[in-house]
Scaffold this motif. Structure first.
Motif, short mmCIF file in Angstrom:
data_model
loop_
_atom_site.label_atom_id
_atom_site.label_comp_id
_atom_site.label_asym_id
_atom_site.label_seq_id
_atom_site.Cartn_x
_atom_site.Cartn_y
_atom_site.Cartn_z
N ASN A 2 8.26 -4.85 -0.10
CA ASN A 2 7.44 -4.40 -1.22
C ASN A 2 7.78 -2.97 -1.64
O ASN A 2 7.63 -2.60 -2.79
N ARG A 6 8.16 -1.15 -5.26
CA ARG A 6 7.43 0.07 -5.61
C ARG A 6 8.38 1.16 -6.09
O ARG A 6 8.09 1.87 -7.04
N LEU A 9 9.35 0.40 -9.63
CA LEU A 9 8.25 0.69 -10.56
C LEU A 9 8.08 2.20 -10.75
O LEU A 9 7.85 2.68 -11.86
N TYR A 10 8.24 2.95 -9.64
CA TYR A 10 8.08 4.40 -9.73
C TYR A 10 9.15 5.02 -10.63
O TYR A 10 8.85 5.84 -11.50
N HIS A 13 8.52 4.14 -14.24
CA HIS A 13 7.36 4.84 -14.80
C HIS A 13 7.67 6.33 -15.01
O HIS A 13 7.30 6.91 -16.03
N ARG A 332 2.99 13.72 -4.59
CA ARG A 332 2.69 12.29 -4.40
C ARG A 332 1.80 12.05 -3.18
O ARG A 332 1.74 10.93 -2.66
N ARG A 334 -1.41 11.84 -2.86
CA ARG A 334 -2.49 10.87 -3.05
C ARG A 334 -1.94 9.44 -2.99
O ARG A 334 -2.52 8.57 -2.35
N GLU A 335 -0.79 9.26 -3.63
CA GLU A 335 -0.14 7.94 -3.61
C GLU A 335 0.16 7.53 -2.16
O GLU A 335 -0.11 6.40 -1.75
N VAL A 338 -3.03 6.59 -0.42
CA VAL A 338 -3.53 5.26 -0.81
C VAL A 338 -2.76 4.19 -0.04
O VAL A 338 -3.36 3.26 0.51
N LEU A 339 -1.46 4.36 0.01
CA LEU A 339 -0.63 3.36 0.70
C LEU A 339 -0.97 3.32 2.19
O LEU A 339 -1.07 2.24 2.79
N VAL A 340 -1.18 4.51 2.77
CA VAL A 340 -1.53 4.56 4.20
C VAL A 340 -2.89 3.90 4.41
O VAL A 340 -3.10 3.16 5.38
N GLY A 343 -2.77 0.40 4.78
CA GLY A 343 -2.15 -0.04 6.02
C GLY A 343 -0.63 -0.02 5.97
O GLY A 343 0.05 -0.55 6.85
N GLU A 344 -0.09 0.62 4.93
CA GLU A 344 1.38 0.71 4.85
C GLU A 344 1.88 1.70 5.90
O GLU A 344 1.27 2.76 6.11
N SER A 345 2.97 1.34 6.56
CA SER A 345 3.49 2.24 7.59
C SER A 345 4.22 3.41 6.91
O SER A 345 4.76 3.26 5.82
N GLN A 352 10.65 3.80 0.90
CA GLN A 352 10.50 3.76 -0.56
C GLN A 352 11.20 4.98 -1.18
O GLN A 352 11.94 4.84 -2.17
#
Lengths: 484, 218
Positions: A2, A6, A9-10, A13, A332, A334-335, A338-340, A343-345, A352
């Protein structure tokens, strides 16, 4: 996977930021690639120089020994005897794998018979010629010098453009045991001799013998540098090395030979081998790699400079990219939080970042491949031109110095002294080196340089991400996301 | 069931506890609201039960298993979903991608199921066109609804919300509270909402008041 989505997309954007990163990374990679291709071109050029510089090893009479033998002689009339070595030994040394070709040289002095020698000073045509090398020998008192060689094309006079064939053909190895000759244009014109004609010379011995020679070629000599009264270069006749030997009564033997090497880097080892094969203390075996060294130095300097470019740009690029990413990570936070919290490692978050930079790296590599060749070519040739100028000005101040190095064994013995020979040889070497010197570097992008660039790019982004990773690993999601 | 046992916490080296020996249990199908004044430690408590921080003492169990044993990352990934006051969406994505990313990261059942997400978003008033817009183009209320759908669709059974209506008007706040009630009552999740708004607090099935270092359940 994933994080790959991401990253895409980053980048999409944040178009402006991505474009800026692409420009920065492209600039870094263009210089890295330039450095790599300049380095490669310099390495290739160095290898070519090593093969084509024409380092020579000369086997010639040891003049000190010759004179000391003459002085210690108890004979009433002291004679300077030129030593000889068997042609079989010369050929054996010539068959060494490191030898590209060799040129045997024998000289003899004769008198013109069916024609007139060219004279530069009134009344000198019949005067005995010969410099210090020929003084006192009855064999060098003629007005014509017979310069016997294996191949005229390989003699210093011809390779350094001091002499140029204008008609007929050169003397080659196939002329051995013939009486074919190549004569100078002035001598030919003065005596109305053409290619195919026969001329006659007389030996200088008391019981002079006439020898008929067949003219197979005519050369033009540049007379300005070597002209001496009574010693006009036009009076030099080139023939096979076997003819002077038969005139001097040394059939199957020769007085000097010049070996031209296949690979200049093998000069020392080959000199040693030739010394062992010749095994004659009356001969000195000496090498001349001045041309090689003169051609090699600018290449080495360019190579070293290109290497520095690669390293400096790579280090600077890593630091710049690292700092940019660290700043970007701060923006980044905050981003990442949010990912952490999802539960993102953190390793995936670093992955990423790496994927984003890798995508930019691919784009930057395309830009670098489009521009790198142009920049590398310009920078490389500018660098080379600078190095060549430095090299020529350095050698220019030393050329012509009386170093006394043998003139490749191709200058007529008994015509000029050692000091003059040395000076002339240096000039010829400088001239030959300048002629062979690379004017442009062949900078081209090869698959190996692309792989190297990719490797360097990967290392740069990996290190930059590692720098940024420290700040990511230290982030605490609670501090980022929750504040009371 | 989420159980807090003898939780004690204090800041730094002061030694003065923020709260002491807290024992609480949270069960499925219920909305719990924790209300307290600013600085009372309610968000800190939320951080503990969300696995974002560790208390100085005490233990937290999920269905009898210590969350430390589950592992903080694993716990956040599979067991708990968090909704923040600031929505905390990924700003470079659309609403749809935000939810799909959460489903992928948490390896939830419906990952890669676009239609499932679009239907869920439509259910909270976000049409497909808006769902595919960058989240920055959505209103605050829409962003918070996206955040709630993100928490709702992941497989986690516990949803923790920190001041979820803090930035919303009354109309949007009411809609969000209704969504949380649906999460508990229709989707059988345990919903824990931390708020300072007593009106919101009253909407909970179980109300917990944090005052003078004590959690009082009513």
């Amino acid at each position: 996977m994933n994080y790959l989505k991401r990253s895409r997309l980053y980048l999409v954007h944040k178009k402006g930021q991505s474009l800026l990163m692409l420009l920065i990374m492209s600039a870094i990679l263009v210089f890295v690639l330039s450095g790599i291709i300049i380095q490669n071109a310099a390495i290739t050029a160095t290898n070519n120089v090593t093969k084509s510089a024409g380092t020579t090893i000369s086997v010639a009479a040891n003049r000190d020994k010759m004179f000391s033998q003459m002085r210690s002689s108890t004979a009433k009339t002291k004679t300077l005897t030129t030593p000889t070595v068997a042609n079989t030994k010369i050929k054996k040394a010539g068959s060494l794998s490191t030898v590209a070709y060799y040129n045997i040289t024998n000289t003899a002095s004769v008198n013109a018979s069916s024609f007139d020698a060219v004279s530069t000073t009134t009344g000198t045509s019949s005067m005995p010629s010969g410099g210090p090398g020929g003084g006192g020998t009855t064999a060098s008192s003629g007005d014509i010098t017979i310069n016997g060689v294996s191949s005229t094309a390989h003699t210093t006079a011809f390779t350094s453009n001091q002499a140029k064939l204008v008609s007929g053909r050169n003397i080659t190895a196939s002329d051995a045991n013939t009486k074919n000759v190549v004569i100078e244009k002035e001598l030919a014109t003065d005596n109305s001799v053409k290619v195919g004609d026969t001329i006659t010379v007389k030996t200088t011995a008391s019981s002079a013998k006439k020898i008929k020679l067949k003219v197979v070629g005519i050369y033009k000599a540049k007379t300005s540098s070597t002209s001496m009264p009574g010693n006009d270069p036009s009076n030099t006749i080139y023939t096979s090395y076997t003819l002077p030997a038969s005139i001097s009564g040394t059939v199957g033997k020769s007085s000097s030979v010049t070996y031209t090497l296949e690979n200049s880097a093998k000069e020392k080892a080959t000199t040693k081998q030739i010394k062992q094969i010749i095994a004659n203390s009356s001969f000195s075996v000496s090498s001349d790699d001045a041309s090689y060294q003169q051609l090699l130095q600018p290449m080495k300097n360019v190579q070293a400079f290109a290497k520095k470019i690669v390293w400096l740009v790579a280090i600077a690029g890593t630091i710049i990219l690292g700092l940019i990413i660290i700043l970007s990570v701060r923006n980044r936070q905050r981003e990442i939080g949010v990912l952490v919290s999802l539960g993102e490692s953190k390793l995936h978050i670093i992955g990423q970042l790496f994927a984003e930079l890798f995508t930019i790296l691919i784009g930057a590599m395309v830009v670098a491949l489009l521009l790198g060749s142009f920049v590398g070519n310009k920078v490389g040739n500018q660098l080379l031109a600078q190095q060549q100028t430095t090299s020529v000005s350095n050698t220019g101040s030393t050329s012509g110095a009386p170093t006394g190095t043998p003139g490749g064994g191709n200058m007529p013995a008994g015509k000029t002294g050692g000091t003059l020979r040395g000076g002339m040889t240096n000039q010829a070497t400088t001239s030959a080196a300048n002629k062979k010197a690379l004017k442009t570097l062949n900078t081209s992008i090869t698959p190996s340089s692309v792989i190297k660039l990719g490797g360097m790019g990967l290392v740069i982004i990996a290190l930059a991400v590692c720098l940024a990773a420290v700040s990511i690993l230290r982030l605490r999601p609670k501090d980022i996301l929750i504040g009371e | 069931m989420l159980t807090v046992k003898n939780l004690t916490h204090w800041y730094g080296k002061s030694g003065k506890p923020l709260y002491e020996n807290v024992n609480l249990s949270f069960t499925a199908d219920k909305v719990y609201t924790i209300v307290g004044a600013s600085g009372s430690g309610k968000t800190t408590f939320l951080a503990f039960i969300a696995g974002l921080d560790k208390p100085q003492a005490g233990e937290i169990f999920l269905d009898g298993e210590n969350i430390e044993k589950i592992g903080a990352t694993n716990y956040r990934k599979h067991k708990v979903a968090i909704v923040f006051q600031q929505y905390n969406l990924l700003m470079y994505m659309s609403a749809l991608d935000n939810v799909l990313t959460a489903l992928a990261v948490t390896a939830s059942q419906h990952k890669n199921d676009k239609q499932y997400v679009l239907d869920a978003l439509k259910g909270v008033g976000i049409e497909e066109a808006d769902a595919k817009k960058n989240v920055q183009q959505l209103s605050g209320g829409q962003q918070q609804r996206v955040a709630i759908i993100r928490a709702m669709l992941v497989d986690a059974n516990i949803v923790i919300a920190d001041e979820p209506t803090g930035n919303l008007d009354d109309e949007n706040s009411a809609m969000i509270v209704k969504l949380f009630q649906d999460l508990a009552h229709k989707h059988h999740k345990t919903v824990i909402i931390v708020t300072h708004d007593t009106k919101i607090a009253q909407k909970g099935d179980v109300q917990i008041k944090l005052a003078e270092r004590q959690f009082m359940v009513s």
